[in-house]
Scaffold this active site. Structure first.
Site, PDB file in Angstrom:
ATOM      1  CG  HIS A 423      73.654  40.091 102.560  1.00 47.61           C
ATOM      2  ND1 HIS A 423      74.899  40.578 102.246  1.00 47.61           N
ATOM      3  CD2 HIS A 423      72.999  41.407 103.014  1.00 47.61           C
ATOM      4  CE1 HIS A 423      74.832  41.852 102.561  1.00 47.61           C
ATOM      5  NE2 HIS A 423      73.728  42.537 102.946  1.00 47.61           N
TER       6      HIS A 423
HETATM    7  C1  FAD Z   1      69.510  44.406 108.804  1.00 52.40           C
HETATM    8  C2  FAD Z   1      69.753  44.198 107.369  1.00 52.40           C
HETATM    9  C3  FAD Z   1      70.651  44.879 106.585  1.00 52.40           C
HETATM   10  C4  FAD Z   1      70.718  44.654 105.448  1.00 52.40           C
HETATM   11  N1  FAD Z   1      71.650  45.436 104.663  1.00 52.40           N
HETATM   12  C5  FAD Z   1      71.628  45.227 103.241  1.00 52.40           C
HETATM   13  C6  FAD Z   1      72.638  46.473 102.574  1.00 52.40           C
HETATM   14  O1  FAD Z   1      72.966  47.391 103.335  1.00 52.40           O
HETATM   15  N2  FAD Z   1      72.512  46.406 101.291  1.00 52.40           N
HETATM   16  C7  FAD Z   1      71.845  45.335 100.530  1.00 52.40           C
HETATM   17  O2  FAD Z   1      71.841  45.344  99.464  1.00 52.40           O
HETATM   18  N3  FAD Z   1      71.107  44.546 101.016  1.00 52.40           N
HETATM   19  C8  FAD Z   1      70.884  44.521 102.652  1.00 52.40           C
HETATM   20  N4  FAD Z   1      70.062  43.847 103.188  1.00 52.40           N
HETATM   21  C9  FAD Z   1      69.608  42.764 102.336  1.00 52.40           C
HETATM   22  C10 FAD Z   1      68.446  43.246 101.540  1.00 52.40           C
HETATM   23  O3  FAD Z   1      67.664  43.916 102.228  1.00 52.40           O
HETATM   24  C11 FAD Z   1      67.381  41.982 101.308  1.00 52.40           C
HETATM   25  O4  FAD Z   1      68.226  41.092 100.215  1.00 52.40           O
HETATM   26  C12 FAD Z   1      66.197  42.345 100.108  1.00 52.40           C
HETATM   27  O5  FAD Z   1      65.388  43.501 100.762  1.00 52.40           O
HETATM   28  C13 FAD Z   1      65.455  41.192  99.836  1.00 52.40           C
HETATM   29  O6  FAD Z   1      64.282  41.610  99.070  1.00 52.40           O
HETATM   30  P1  FAD Z   1      63.027  40.506  98.986  1.00 52.40           P
HETATM   31  O7  FAD Z   1      62.234  41.428  98.064  1.00 52.40           O
HETATM   32  O8  FAD Z   1      63.477  39.286  98.537  1.00 52.40           O
HETATM   33  O9  FAD Z   1      62.741  40.325 100.527  1.00 52.40           O
HETATM   34  P2  FAD Z   1      62.058  41.494 101.430  1.00 52.40           P
HETATM   35  O10 FAD Z   1      62.551  42.705 101.161  1.00 52.40           O
HETATM   36  O11 FAD Z   1      62.485  40.522 102.876  1.00 52.40           O
HETATM   37  O12 FAD Z   1      60.511  41.541 101.135  1.00 52.40           O
HETATM   38  C14 FAD Z   1      59.819  40.302 101.665  1.00 52.40           C
HETATM   39  C15 FAD Z   1      58.479  40.872 102.106  1.00 52.40           C
HETATM   40  O13 FAD Z   1      57.391  39.558 101.928  1.00 52.40           O
HETATM   41  C16 FAD Z   1      56.657  39.640 103.133  1.00 52.40           C
HETATM   42  N5  FAD Z   1      56.099  38.138 103.347  1.00 52.40           N
HETATM   43  C17 FAD Z   1      56.918  37.067 103.470  1.00 52.40           C
HETATM   44  N6  FAD Z   1      56.034  36.212 103.742  1.00 52.40           N
HETATM   45  C18 FAD Z   1      54.741  36.627 103.237  1.00 52.40           C
HETATM   46  C19 FAD Z   1      53.398  35.822 103.170  1.00 52.40           C
HETATM   47  N7  FAD Z   1      53.372  34.671 103.279  1.00 52.40           N
HETATM   48  N8  FAD Z   1      52.323  36.774 102.716  1.00 52.40           N
HETATM   49  C20 FAD Z   1      52.605  38.059 102.895  1.00 52.40           C
HETATM   50  N9  FAD Z   1      53.828  38.719 102.879  1.00 52.40           N
HETATM   51  C21 FAD Z   1      54.917  38.128 103.066  1.00 52.40           C
HETATM   52  C22 FAD Z   1      57.532  40.053 104.067  1.00 52.40           C
HETATM   53  O14 FAD Z   1      56.864  40.419 105.274  1.00 52.40           O
HETATM   54  C23 FAD Z   1      58.495  41.154 103.477  1.00 52.40           C
HETATM   55  O15 FAD Z   1      57.833  42.502 103.794  1.00 52.40           O
HETATM   56  C24 FAD Z   1      69.855  43.773 104.746  1.00 52.40           C
HETATM   57  C25 FAD Z   1      68.895  43.096 105.198  1.00 52.40           C
HETATM   58  C26 FAD Z   1      68.533  43.247 106.393  1.00 52.40           C
HETATM   59  C27 FAD Z   1      67.713  42.300 107.247  1.00 52.40           C
END
Ligand code: FAD
Length: 487
Positions: A423
């Protein structure tokens, strides 16, 4: 260099990016989503951990957070982002947290009532609910310990309707029961007209004055060859996650309040040995959390495989290695703290692909982790555990109540802590207080007319609960506000 155009570019297809794409496409905008990771068929999910990590995780799952107490961190890098590998635990942003964000950061229009319709929508879209199957033994034992301590627990709702308890959340759910973005929101976004281009990493944002005019990106082909692409757009939403969003912004020369305030929930894991076969590795992770001591700390169950157990035991491998013979009797639990320390994110000097992340664990974090370990160990001993092995180098296994209670008042050795987190957030906080925030209350970066963030990086600080729900609710609110405003 080939050039493509869209009305809106969304960078990243995780929790924030998918919701953004859906809302903007539904509003009739021409949307392209650029995602660095690849798209995978359901049949590729649930592969053995090393293969799954190479396919679905950033840097194959090797992302250290640097500091005097380093923290092991992982995030997703695939279509759907981290939602493809997470456990699906679901919380709404607590009222207290939203009040703090309003007071300390000037976050406007994000009260519990204002966010409620967005949480309602997300919960419906993802099928959020509690399990209708009998609890696995690792959950039952945890419940027994909580009851014996006189505390209360809650089964945390999950975005995994019809979960088959395959224990493969972290390898991509092979049954498709978990509502990762690739199976839930993105298909709707595509149906509304959004185009998702996978295998394309955005290297740099192109800016002219107060406007972002497009991006330079690199497409890597399955045969390893690559090409540079240029995309132009009227509006750009950076949704690359809590570490890559600030890294990309800084690499593009956008640095004001960017990447200086990373927050994480630090977790300390323990392996508990019972005198019966728990077979935690064969079932979904424990489904309960203890919020009795929130907001400082939470207790709960961690993902459990022989490999994960070995990592926890590895802090004291010589003393603990024989425990692996009894791995069927071991289960995995954690103490998680809200995280009052601060971190930073910087693009690495060496190459356009690397990001450096650091975090300074606060003394308060250490005190809360210590008290949390005392409580978690006492709970597990009350549940019948014979030994509790904390992931702390040099710390003997805890086998008695008094050995557990020691850590209620004494801080654990800071440099011996084997911490992990999944997180991370708040690296570009949003709010009306420009002295604290990188973006306004709806994610528009200060100093730019058409450049926005809409992912975990925008949270003001640690929510103290699993963050995906809060990210999705805020992302939807922001995207709808953008779509309905005159442009
Ligand atoms: C193992 C694990 C377990 C978790 N368990 C939970 C849970 O049970 N409950 C919960 O609420 N949260 C959980 N989380 C956290 C939650 O999944 C994240 O907080 C959330 O997905 C973040 O959303 P986001 O859109 O910020 O980033 P992400 O969902 O990580 O998406 C970001 C995306 O941007 C892409 N990206 C990055 N840089 C670039 C670039 N330069 N060009 C193009 N694409 C790019 C990445 O490849 C990725 O696909 C967990 C996370 C993990 C890793």
């Amino acid at each position: 260099m080939p050039k493509r155009d869209a009305e809106v570019l969304v960078i990243g297809s995780g929790a924030g990016g998918s919701v953004t794409a859906l809302e903007l496409a539904r509003a009739g905008l021409d949307v392209i989503v650029l995602e660095e990771g690849r798209e995978h068929a359901l049949t590729d999910y649930g592969a053995p951990a090393p293969r799954a990590m190479r396919a679905l995780y950033r840097r194959g799952g090797m992302t250290p957070i640097l500091g005097r107490t380093p923290i092991g961190y992982v995030e997703g890098c695939c279509v759907g982002g981290s939602t493809e590998i997470n456990s699906g635990f679901w919380h709404r942003a607590p009222r207290e947290v939203l009040l703090r964000w309003k007071t300390q950061y000037g976050l406007a229009d994000a009260s519990e009532e204002e966010l409620a319709p967005h949480f309602d929508w997300a919960e419906e879209a993802l099928g959020v609910g509690t399990s209708d199957r009998p609890w696995p033994r690792s959950t039952e034992l945890f419940a027994r310990g909580v009851e014996r301590m006189g505390w209360s627990y809650q089964e945390v709702p999950r975005a995994a309707p019809g979960c088959q308890s395959t224990n493969a959340c972290a390898q991509g759910c092979p049954t498709g029961a978990k509502s990762g973005m690739s199976r839930s929101v993105l298909p709707q976004a595509r149906a509304a007209g959004a185009r998702v281009i996978a295998g394309v990493r955005v290297l740099q944002l192109l800016t002219r004055g107060k406007r972002c005019t497009g991006v330079i990106a690199r497409r890597t082909n399955p045969d390893g060859s690559s090409e540079l692409l240029r995309f132009e757009a009227e509006h750009v939403f950076v949704c690359a996650g809590p570490t890559e969003t600030p890294s990309l912004l800084r690499r593009s020369g956008i640095r004001r309040r960017v990447g200086n305030t990373l927050r994480v929930h630090p977790y300390l894991k323990v392996a508990a040995r019972f005198d019966e076969n728990v077979d935690a590795h064969a079932h979904v992770l424990p489904l309960l959390q203890v919020k009795e001591f929130w907001p400082e700390l939470s207790l709960g169950g961690a993902f459990c495989t022989p490999g994960q157990l070995a990592m926890t035991l590895a802090e004291n491998w010589r003393e603990n290695r024989d425990e692996m013979r009894h791995h069927r009797q071991l289960a995995h639990y954690y103490v998680g703290v809200r995280g009052s320390g601060r971190g930073w994110v910087r693009p690495a000097f060496f190459g356009a692909d690397s990001t450096l992340i650091g975090y300074r664990l606060s003394e308060q974090d250490v005190i809360h982790l210590s008290a949390g370990l005392a409580r978690l160990a006492a709970l597990l001993l009350a549940a019948g555990a014979k030994a509790v092995h904390p992931s702390v180098a040099g710390l003997p296994s805890i086998e008695t109540d008094s050995a557990a209670a020691r850590w209620l008042t004494e801080p654990l050795p800071k440099t011996g802590l084997g911490l992990v987190t999944v997180h991370a957030f708040s690296s570009c906080p949003m709010g009306e207080d420009e002295s604290e925030c990188a973006a306004d209350s709806f994610g528009r970066l200060y100093g730019y007319e058409n450049l926005r963030i809409n992912d975990a990086s925008m949270l003001c600080d640690s929510p103290g609960v699993n963050p995906q729900g809060t990210i999705m609710a805020l992302a939807r609110r922001n995207a709808q506000a953008f779509a309905s405003a005159p442009r």
